[in-house]
Design a protein around this motif. Structure first.
Motif, PDB file in Angstrom:
ATOM      1  N   VAL A  25       3.761  -1.055  -3.068  1.00  0.00           N
ATOM      2  CA  VAL A  25       3.641  -0.462  -4.404  1.00  0.00           C
ATOM      3  C   VAL A  25       2.274  -0.729  -5.009  1.00  0.00           C
ATOM      4  CG1 VAL A  25       4.482  -0.619  -6.770  1.00  0.00           C
ATOM      5  CG2 VAL A  25       6.101  -0.521  -4.888  1.00  0.00           C
ATOM      6  N   ASN A  26       1.755  -1.934  -4.787  1.00  0.00           N
ATOM      7  CA  ASN A  26       0.539  -2.362  -5.475  1.00  0.00           C
ATOM      8  C   ASN A  26      -0.766  -2.042  -4.744  1.00  0.00           C
ATOM      9  OD1 ASN A  26       2.003  -3.506  -7.631  1.00  0.00           O
ATOM     10  ND2 ASN A  26       2.368  -5.374  -6.449  1.00  0.00           N
ATOM     11  N   ASN A  27      -0.695  -1.412  -3.569  1.00  0.00           N
ATOM     12  CA  ASN A  27      -1.945  -1.161  -2.849  1.00  0.00           C
ATOM     13  C   ASN A  27      -2.744   0.004  -3.423  1.00  0.00           C
ATOM     14  OD1 ASN A  27      -0.770   1.214  -1.912  1.00  0.00           O
ATOM     15  ND2 ASN A  27      -0.535   0.521   0.194  1.00  0.00           N
ATOM     16  N   GLY A  28      -2.131   0.793  -4.302  1.00  0.00           N
ATOM     17  CA  GLY A  28      -2.859   1.854  -4.999  1.00  0.00           C
ATOM     18  C   GLY A  28      -3.100   3.117  -4.213  1.00  0.00           C
ATOM     19  N   LYS A  29      -2.676   3.168  -2.956  1.00  0.00           N
ATOM     20  CA  LYS A  29      -2.935   4.354  -2.132  1.00  0.00           C
ATOM     21  C   LYS A  29      -1.890   5.444  -2.327  1.00  0.00           C
ATOM     22  CE  LYS A  29      -5.326   1.915   1.622  1.00  0.00           C
ATOM     23  NZ  LYS A  29      -5.328   1.614   3.080  1.00  0.00           N
TER      24      LYS A  29
END
Length: 216
Positions: A25-29
């Protein structure tokens, strides 16, 4: 847009699985719309692996307060071990969500004749260009069809029979049951007309719909 999916064989899967999903969720891709934890079945036969039922229960307890992560127990119930890619292809339903506009039809006239629909209604129906809006949440569907002739809404869940009212078409009520057949939605309708139903499937960017009846 993506679904974060994780299959785990280990007995301590719950917190570790959540950590992996949070990273996704937090990797921004990607825009992640749902997280799914799928405990592996007992057929995996890893030494020291606790039973699938216990691992499914652990995972559900770990995610009970989550608003975006859920547990899928399909993989855990299989009699043989399946590779993750195969699990994804078999367990994850096709997403029919979207707005679909009629491009063409073939032998719709014959289908309406088989249902005993009157001449005037058939002529109007043949000229219509209906729009279908499908909202899917896993195995739950809401289908809203609009045209200049009538609007029609249909709500159902895969594997659960429901009463369908074909008002505005042939005005018959029937019992309908929709199931998955591979990537197709197949509806069998029980009522006055035998073996009536329909099938939906996707090919590329096109949504296909076939109506069926014993008489056509």
């Amino acid at each position: 847009m993506a679904v974060a999916y994780r299959t785990f064989p280990l007995g301590w899967l719950s917190e570790q699985a959540l950590v992996f999903l949070e990273i996704a969720v937090n990797n921004g891709k990607y825009k992640v719309i749902k997280g799914i934890i799928s405990p592996v079945g007992d057929a995996y036969k890893k030494k020291g692996l606790i039973s699938a039922n216990h691992r499914v229960t652990m995972a559900k307890l770990a995610t009970k307060n989550s608003d975006w992560v859920e547990v899928d127990d399909w993989e855990s119930s299989q009699s043989e071990w399946l590779e993750t890619l195969k699990v994804l292809s078999l367990a994850m339903p096709v997403d029919f969500s979207g707005t679909w506009n009629l491009v063409s039809n073939d032998n719709f006239e014959g289908y309406m004749v088989a249902l005993g629909i009157d001449f005037a209604t058939r002529k109007i129906a043949k000229m219509l260009k209906p729009q279908k809006v499908i909202k899917q949440d896993g195995d739950s569907f809401h289908i809203h069809t609009t045209s200049t002739f009538r609007d029609y809404s249909l709500q159902f869940k895969i594997g659960e029979e429901f009463e369908e009212d074909n008002k505005g078409l042939d005005n018959r009520k029937c019992k309908s049951l929709v199931t998955w057949e591979n990537d197709k939605l197949v509806c069998v309708q029980t009522g006055e007309k035998k073996n009536r139903g329909w099938t939906h499937w996707l090919e590329g960017d096109d949504l296909h719909l076939v109506f069926s009846s014993d008489l056509c």
